[in-house]
Design an enzyme around this catalytic site. Structure first.
Site, PDB file in Angstrom:
ATOM      1  N   CYS A   1      -5.131   6.267  -3.914  1.00 47.70           N
ATOM      2  CA  CYS A   1      -4.710   4.811  -3.654  1.00 47.70           C
ATOM      3  C   CYS A   1      -3.115   5.306  -4.802  1.00 47.70           C
ATOM      4  O   CYS A   1      -2.568   5.615  -6.062  1.00 47.70           O
ATOM      5  CB  CYS A   1      -5.552   4.028  -4.805  1.00 47.70           C
ATOM      6  SG  CYS A   1      -4.260   2.373  -4.415  1.00 47.70           S
TER       7      CYS A   1
ATOM      8  N   CYS B   1       0.801  -1.238  -0.014  1.00 47.75           N
ATOM      9  CA  CYS B   1       0.067  -0.114   0.112  1.00 47.75           C
ATOM     10  C   CYS B   1       0.990   1.393   0.517  1.00 47.75           C
ATOM     11  O   CYS B   1       1.713   1.290   0.997  1.00 47.75           O
ATOM     12  CB  CYS B   1      -1.164   0.106   1.271  1.00 47.75           C
ATOM     13  SG  CYS B   1      -1.863   1.564   1.319  1.00 47.75           S
TER      14      CYS B   1
HETATM   15  N1  LIG Z   1      -4.411   2.017  -0.925  1.00 46.62           N
HETATM   16  C1  LIG Z   1      -3.357   1.340  -0.870  1.00 46.62           C
HETATM   17  C2  LIG Z   1      -3.529   0.138  -2.342  1.00 46.62           C
HETATM   18  C3  LIG Z   1      -3.954  -1.072  -1.155  1.00 46.62           C
HETATM   19  C4  LIG Z   1      -4.273  -1.893  -2.336  1.00 46.62           C
HETATM   20  C5  LIG Z   1      -4.979  -3.389  -1.760  1.00 46.62           C
HETATM   21  N2  LIG Z   1      -6.299  -2.221  -1.448  1.00 46.62           N
HETATM   22  C6  LIG Z   1      -5.294  -4.190  -2.332  1.00 46.62           C
HETATM   23  O1  LIG Z   1      -4.805  -4.263  -3.464  1.00 46.62           O
HETATM   24  O2  LIG Z   1      -5.914  -4.959  -1.413  1.00 46.62           O
HETATM   25  C7  LIG Z   1      -2.051   2.843  -2.064  1.00 46.62           C
HETATM   26  O3  LIG Z   1      -1.858   3.450  -1.560  1.00 46.62           O
HETATM   27  O4  LIG Z   1      -1.367   1.653  -2.727  1.00 46.62           O
END
Ligand SMILES: N[C@H](CCC[C@H](N)C(=O)O)C(=O)O
Length: 262
Positions: free
Chosen positions: A199, A76
């Site tokens: 994200c 993440c």
């Molecule tokens: N919010 C996260 C991604 C998490 C990924 C997660 N949700 C998964 O792939 O299960 C970020 O900032 O990179």
């Protein structure tokens, strides 16, 4: 028996996390039910995910990341940036760090509330129709669209994440549109099973997809606006090898508190 946990709440461009200093290993990382409850916005603290900061050999600290559904996740990016700010606030590091996460070593630099986080190199990008599919620490699907502000990201993202090809392992679904000198990205996140405000690994995947689409090589820096703020992605591209990958943006403490988990 009553039991209380001290927690910290951080956010990075609106991607928000519950953080716990677990250097004493008092928190049971296998307790999925508890982690899900802590991340619940009505019955708990609320967060897109939860992270434990733990000690480890050879690095400043180790990052353990859990999605809001309680399960341990892949990398993440925004969470990593928040954990670096947390480590600084705990006095574990100063401006620079090297820490360990599920996908290996990450280097980071912190200036005030901006964290520049090194991400894993990427050398494989697939296509699914017009979309790009790649793993930047977590798996991502990136689709270029028009009028992104109006798009029903929940509906469109949910349908792709649950189609035959992705249903089992899951995937994070990003929609991207050019905007001035940069790009606007909205993401439906696996494990949260909803649109989030940002994200980080998705911003990185989106920027790499831009480089492929626009045939950008060498040192590339792409501003990525997300619902919760502004991120910057930079990397070096040679052929289809992306190295020196960095994700930069704000990471801030929102509040801290204790929660009764008895
Ligand atoms: N919010 C996260 C991604 C998490 C990924 C997660 N949700 C998964 O792939 O299960 C970020 O900032 O990179």
């Amino acid at each position: 028996m009553s039991h209380t946990i001290t927690f910290y709440k951080y956010q990075g461009a609106g991607n928000d996390f519950v953080l716990i200093d677990n250097r004493n290993l008092a928190f049971d990382a296998k307790d999925e039910v508890l982690i899900e409850r802590l991340c619940d916005r009505r019955f708990g603290i609320g967060g897109d995910g939860l992270m434990l900061l733990q000690g480890t050999k050879n690095f400043d600290f180790e990052m353990l990341y859990f999605n809001a559904d309680g399960r341990e996740g892949t990398m993440c990016g925004n969470g990593g940036r928040c954990l670096v700010a947390f480590a600084r606030d705990l006095g574990i590091i100063k401006q620079q760090t090297a820490f360990l996460a599920v996908d290996g070593r990450h280097d980071a630099e912190i200036h005030d509330n901006e964290v520049n986080l090194g991400m894993i190199p990427v050398s494989s990008i697939q296509r699914d129709g017009e979309a790009f599919v790649l793993n930047t620490g977590s798996p991502h699907y990136v689709q270029f669209v028009q009028d992104l502000q109006q798009l029903d990201v929940y509906q469109a993202g949910h349908a792709i994440r649950n189609n035959e090809r992705y249903a089992q392992a899951g995937i994070n679904v990003n929609f991207i549109e050019q905007e001035g000198l940069g790009y606007f990205v909205r993401t439906f996140e696996r494990g949260v099973e909803d649109e989030t405000y940002a994200c980080g690994t998705g911003a990185v995947a989106s920027a790499m997809s831009v480089a492929i689409k626009e045939e950008l090589f060498g040192n590339v820096e792409i501003p990525i606006r997300v619902l919760g703020g502004q991120l910057q992605v930079s990397f070096n591209r040679e052929g289809n090898n992306f190295t020196e990958v960095y994700l930069k943006g704000p990471a801030l403490r929102v509040f801290e508190g204790t929660i009764d988990i008895s």
